[in-house]
Design an enzyme around this catalytic site. Structure first.
Site, mmCIF file in Angstrom:
data_model
loop_
_atom_site.group_PDB
_atom_site.id
_atom_site.type_symbol
_atom_site.label_atom_id
_atom_site.label_comp_id
_atom_site.label_asym_id
_atom_site.label_seq_id
_atom_site.Cartn_x
_atom_site.Cartn_y
_atom_site.Cartn_z
ATOM 1 N N GLU A 134 0.845 -1.196 0.000
ATOM 2 C CA GLU A 134 0.000 0.000 0.000
ATOM 3 C C GLU A 134 0.888 1.257 0.000
ATOM 4 O O GLU A 134 1.852 1.330 0.750
ATOM 5 C CB GLU A 134 -0.933 -0.029 1.225
ATOM 6 C CG GLU A 134 -1.833 1.156 1.409
ATOM 7 C CD GLU A 134 -2.631 1.558 0.170
ATOM 8 O OE1 GLU A 134 -3.387 0.750 -0.382
ATOM 9 O OE2 GLU A 134 -2.473 2.722 -0.257
ATOM 10 N N ASP A 190 -7.247 1.204 -8.743
ATOM 11 C CA ASP A 190 -6.876 2.611 -8.894
ATOM 12 C C ASP A 190 -7.987 3.580 -8.577
ATOM 13 O O ASP A 190 -9.131 3.350 -8.953
ATOM 14 C CB ASP A 190 -6.458 2.873 -10.346
ATOM 15 C CG ASP A 190 -5.005 2.557 -10.556
ATOM 16 O OD1 ASP A 190 -4.183 3.218 -9.925
ATOM 17 O OD2 ASP A 190 -4.714 1.642 -11.335
ATOM 18 N N LYS A 238 -9.669 8.600 -14.541
ATOM 19 C CA LYS A 238 -9.780 9.610 -15.604
ATOM 20 C C LYS A 238 -8.609 9.458 -16.569
ATOM 21 O O LYS A 238 -7.492 9.161 -16.151
ATOM 22 C CB LYS A 238 -9.735 11.022 -15.004
ATOM 23 C CG LYS A 238 -10.964 11.350 -14.202
ATOM 24 C CD LYS A 238 -10.869 12.753 -13.652
ATOM 25 C CE LYS A 238 -12.049 13.016 -12.739
ATOM 26 N NZ LYS A 238 -11.751 14.077 -11.774
ATOM 27 N N ASP A 240 -14.059 -2.145 -11.305
ATOM 28 C CA ASP A 240 -15.359 -1.661 -11.784
ATOM 29 C C ASP A 240 -15.160 -0.543 -12.816
ATOM 30 O O ASP A 240 -16.098 0.178 -13.135
ATOM 31 C CB ASP A 240 -16.236 -1.181 -10.611
ATOM 32 C CG ASP A 240 -15.540 -0.149 -9.735
ATOM 33 O OD1 ASP A 240 -14.414 0.269 -10.063
ATOM 34 O OD2 ASP A 240 -16.128 0.258 -8.708
HETATM 35 C C1 LIG Z 1 -9.373 1.955 -5.070
HETATM 36 S S1 LIG Z 1 -8.361 1.416 -3.756
HETATM 37 C C2 LIG Z 1 -8.877 -0.289 -3.562
HETATM 38 C C3 LIG Z 1 -8.457 -0.872 -2.260
HETATM 39 C C4 LIG Z 1 -8.790 -2.369 -2.038
HETATM 40 N N1 LIG Z 1 -7.955 -3.210 -2.883
HETATM 41 C C5 LIG Z 1 -10.242 -2.655 -2.274
HETATM 42 O O1 LIG Z 1 -10.567 -3.323 -3.278
HETATM 43 O O2 LIG Z 1 -11.078 -2.207 -1.451
HETATM 44 C C6 LIG Z 1 -6.732 1.228 -4.520
HETATM 45 C C7 LIG Z 1 -5.597 1.226 -3.517
HETATM 46 O O3 LIG Z 1 -4.352 1.064 -4.199
HETATM 47 C C8 LIG Z 1 -3.384 1.920 -3.603
HETATM 48 N N2 LIG Z 1 -2.325 2.175 -4.598
HETATM 49 C C9 LIG Z 1 -2.429 2.923 -5.727
HETATM 50 N N3 LIG Z 1 -1.261 2.941 -6.413
HETATM 51 C C10 LIG Z 1 -0.394 2.166 -5.689
HETATM 52 C C11 LIG Z 1 0.970 1.772 -5.870
HETATM 53 N N4 LIG Z 1 1.664 2.189 -6.945
HETATM 54 N N5 LIG Z 1 1.543 0.973 -4.941
HETATM 55 C C12 LIG Z 1 0.834 0.540 -3.852
HETATM 56 N N6 LIG Z 1 -0.460 0.874 -3.627
HETATM 57 C C13 LIG Z 1 -1.068 1.666 -4.536
HETATM 58 C C14 LIG Z 1 -4.197 3.153 -3.226
HETATM 59 O O4 LIG Z 1 -3.572 3.945 -2.230
HETATM 60 C C15 LIG Z 1 -5.498 2.525 -2.743
HETATM 61 O O5 LIG Z 1 -5.476 2.246 -1.360
#
Ligand SMILES: C[S@@+](CC[C@H](N)C(=O)[O-])C[C@H]1O[C@@H](n2cnc3c(N)ncnc32)[C@H](O)[C@@H]1O
Length: 202
Positions: free
Chosen positions: A58, A107, A111, A143
């Protein structure tokens, strides 16, 4: 605790690995979620199969602390690691360490002008190919249609990943793991479409 909504993964601050590597026991199967947020998915996996080890990667540091605190209180075999998954996965794990990798709703950057910040790309595919053992599973769900296409482009275009439903085909049988991430639960409860893809590491 105040949790940041987003961070910009292009910020140079994230180029250096500042997290702590988890202690791994080679005798326990390892499952890794990339972008785990609150790690609801991993905590539910751990409750259903506590003999395994669950690591979430994360990029939001405050969430990592929150997850590790919760794991300690529950005594759950779950660890979160603060990192930029595209840059640091190979530094955190030995090659072939994981038997499953989950990329759940990866993500906030849906956008088109934020495309450059997205997590699922060929760089991440390289890291996952290193992390997964031969025969291991990669499960991707989203989604967001554009991100589903990014995933197909990144993994179906790479011969190290075998699409279990057939080339360039979505997995139609739902989530096979019997647990849901926070975002997955939210998408299902609000009736959003979910695209899923299941791969085997060649
Ligand atoms: C939309 S959330 C979904 C969280 C979880 N997987 C869920 O399905 O409920 C995407 C997560 O990926 C993390 N994230 C985005 N880019 C990342 C990266 N390059 N490395 C690690 N985490 C990342 C974001 O901070 C966020 O917590």
């Amino acid at each position: 605790m105040r949790i940041r909504q987003h961070v910009n993964p292009r910020d140079v601050f994230f180029e250096t690995f500042r997290g702590e590597k988890p202690a791994l026991d080679p005798a326990r199967e390892l499952e890794v979620e990339i972008g785990c947020a609150d790690a609801q998915f991993l905590f539910e996996r751990a409750a259903s199969d506590p003999a395994r080890h669950y690591v979430g990667l994360e990029i939001r540091e405050d969430l990592v602390a929150w997850v590790n605190d919760k794991a300690a209180k529950l005594g759950a075999p779950v660890h979160a690691v603060f990192c930029h998954a595209q840059l640091h996965t190979t530094a955190i794990f030995p090659r072939g360490a994981a038997s499953r990798v989950y990329v759940n709703f990866p993500d906030p950057w849906f956008k088109r002008r934020h495309r450059i910040r997205r997590m699922v790309d060929q760089v991440l595919a390289e890291q996952i190919a290193y992390l997964l053992r031969s025969g291991g599973e990669l499960f991707v769900q989203t989604d967001v249609w554009d991100i589903a296409l990014d995933a197909l482009r990144s993994f179906d275009g790479d011969e190290r990943f075998v699409n279990r439903a057939g080339e360039w085909t979505f997995w139609k049988d739902g989530n096979p793991y019997g647990v849901r991430s926070w975002r997955e639960q939210n998408a299902e409860e609000t009736g959003l479409p979910i695209w899923r893809i299941l791969y085997r590491r060649a």
